[in-house]
Design an enzyme around this catalytic site. Sequence first.
Site, PDB file in Angstrom:
ATOM      1  N   ASP A  96      13.196  45.969  55.994  1.00 31.98           N
ATOM      2  CA  ASP A  96      13.410  47.170  56.817  1.00 31.98           C
ATOM      3  C   ASP A  96      13.579  48.452  55.983  1.00 31.98           C
ATOM      4  O   ASP A  96      13.492  49.548  56.522  1.00 31.98           O
ATOM      5  CB  ASP A  96      14.659  46.996  57.686  1.00 31.98           C
ATOM      6  CG  ASP A  96      14.467  45.960  58.780  1.00 31.98           C
ATOM      7  OD1 ASP A  96      13.377  45.374  58.866  1.00 31.98           O
ATOM      8  OD2 ASP A  96      15.422  45.737  59.551  1.00 31.98           O
ATOM      9  N   MET A 149       8.737  44.957  62.805  1.00 31.98           N
ATOM     10  CA  MET A 149      10.191  44.880  62.623  1.00 31.98           C
ATOM     11  C   MET A 149      10.745  46.252  62.254  1.00 31.98           C
ATOM     12  O   MET A 149      10.000  47.188  61.960  1.00 31.98           O
ATOM     13  CB  MET A 149      10.545  43.818  61.601  1.00 31.98           C
ATOM     14  CG  MET A 149      10.452  42.415  62.190  1.00 31.98           C
ATOM     15  SD  MET A 149      11.046  41.166  61.060  1.00 31.98           S
ATOM     16  CE  MET A 149      11.092  39.729  62.134  1.00 31.98           C
TER      17      MET A 149
HETATM   18  O1  F6P Z   1      16.705  42.810  58.828  1.00 32.22           O
HETATM   19  C1  F6P Z   1      15.526  42.148  58.626  1.00 32.22           C
HETATM   20  C2  F6P Z   1      14.947  41.613  59.920  1.00 32.22           C
HETATM   21  O2  F6P Z   1      13.699  41.064  59.604  1.00 32.22           O
HETATM   22  C3  F6P Z   1      14.838  42.647  61.036  1.00 32.22           C
HETATM   23  O3  F6P Z   1      13.760  43.506  60.879  1.00 32.22           O
HETATM   24  C4  F6P Z   1      14.743  41.746  62.246  1.00 32.22           C
HETATM   25  O4  F6P Z   1      15.213  42.393  63.387  1.00 32.22           O
HETATM   26  C5  F6P Z   1      15.651  40.611  61.895  1.00 32.22           C
HETATM   27  O5  F6P Z   1      15.741  40.579  60.490  1.00 32.22           O
HETATM   28  C6  F6P Z   1      15.187  39.278  62.451  1.00 32.22           C
HETATM   29  O6  F6P Z   1      16.103  38.302  62.137  1.00 32.22           O
HETATM   30  P1  F6P Z   1      15.863  36.744  62.412  1.00 32.22           P
HETATM   31  O7  F6P Z   1      15.085  36.203  61.256  1.00 32.22           O
HETATM   32  O8  F6P Z   1      17.219  36.166  62.499  1.00 32.22           O
HETATM   33  O9  F6P Z   1      15.088  36.617  63.677  1.00 32.22           O
END
Ligand code: F6P
Length: 361
Positions: A140, A182
């Site tokens: 991010d 994302m």
């Molecule tokens: O913070 C990194 C990230 O990839 C975000 O962009 C996204 O919202 C989140 O993690 C997704 O997390 P998970 O892998 O738990 O679905």
Amino acid sequence: MIKKIGILTGGGDCPGLNAVIRAVVKSAIGTYGMEVAGIYDGFKGAVEKDFKPLNLDAVSGILHRGGTILGTSNRDNPFQYPVTTDGKTEYVDLSRQVLDNFRTAGIELLVAIGGDGSLSIARELNELGLPVIGVPKTIDNDLFATDYTFGYQTAVETARDALDKLHTTAESHHRVMVLEVMGRYAGWIALAAGIAGGADVVLMPEIPYDLSKVCQVITARANRGKKYSLVIVAEGAKPRGGEMVVERMVEGSTDPVRLGGIGNKVGAALEKCTGMETRVTVLGHLQRGGSPIGFDRILGTRYGVAAVEMAASGKSGIMVALQGSEIKPVPLADAVSQLKFVPLEHELVLTARRIGIGLGD
Ligand code: F6P
């Protein structure tokens, strides 16, 4: 001089994690004769004492590999650790256990590779007396005090490649193609990939959008003979006066909100207001997986080497950061004090505006 360091990867994975691990192990052993202990599955391994020595063989052949050879977890905060007895889960503070585990294993300093959540935990452990050096990770790119987190540029490339592919099919079918990427709180991926991939509209959390403005951009293009459009939307984007679309909550996570669904919401609304056929693609975890691009391999390697160098020179309570073209130590407290949003006057925002990309405002 520190004799043994521990290393863990925490939070969501990210291309370039293995490049950092490799650089830490190679430079710690090769330059300083230190030992390195791998801590498995993020802070879970720190609590459960899941440590294994990392030697040169362990990090051979991993530079190009996505993911993390150490495993990771975006739950398992030692300060609120889930303990299940008789089917009932309670969250207890096991931070002292982590310190004891490190002491008995001879680990004198922790290299914590993580984003905001994991580095906040690392900072709390540092306040309890554990020497810590943080390495900034997240696709991010929203960690404060560093220009770039490693992994971000690879995610931008993945999103850019998706836009390139959507471009050709959009043009063939005269459609509006919406790509959800994302970026929970910050629109760095959407903005950079949007510019690189020729998006007509970029929607991001920092600029709540007005749907009628987005429709205007697409309709104006259609009136000019461009009967297709590309829209890239960050998962955290929201309409003016509205809220982000939450897909689910993850219990025990340092940041429990999981977003998802804004692409479909925007797509349906655009089909209605433009009258043009619209399709939606959600890129999801494709952005987190796969081989890191050269930039992230180099940045990850620089971060790993700098972390060890700083450990060897007695520093702790810091994060290695890229500022301009230099790697510098910044206080860990600063790095986790706030998120790095896209400033509204950022040059990339102005660049997007100047070339006619609609930002929904
Ligand atoms: O913070 C990194 C990230 O990839 C975000 O962009 C996204 O919202 C989140 O993690 C997704 O997390 P998970 O892998 O738990 O679905």
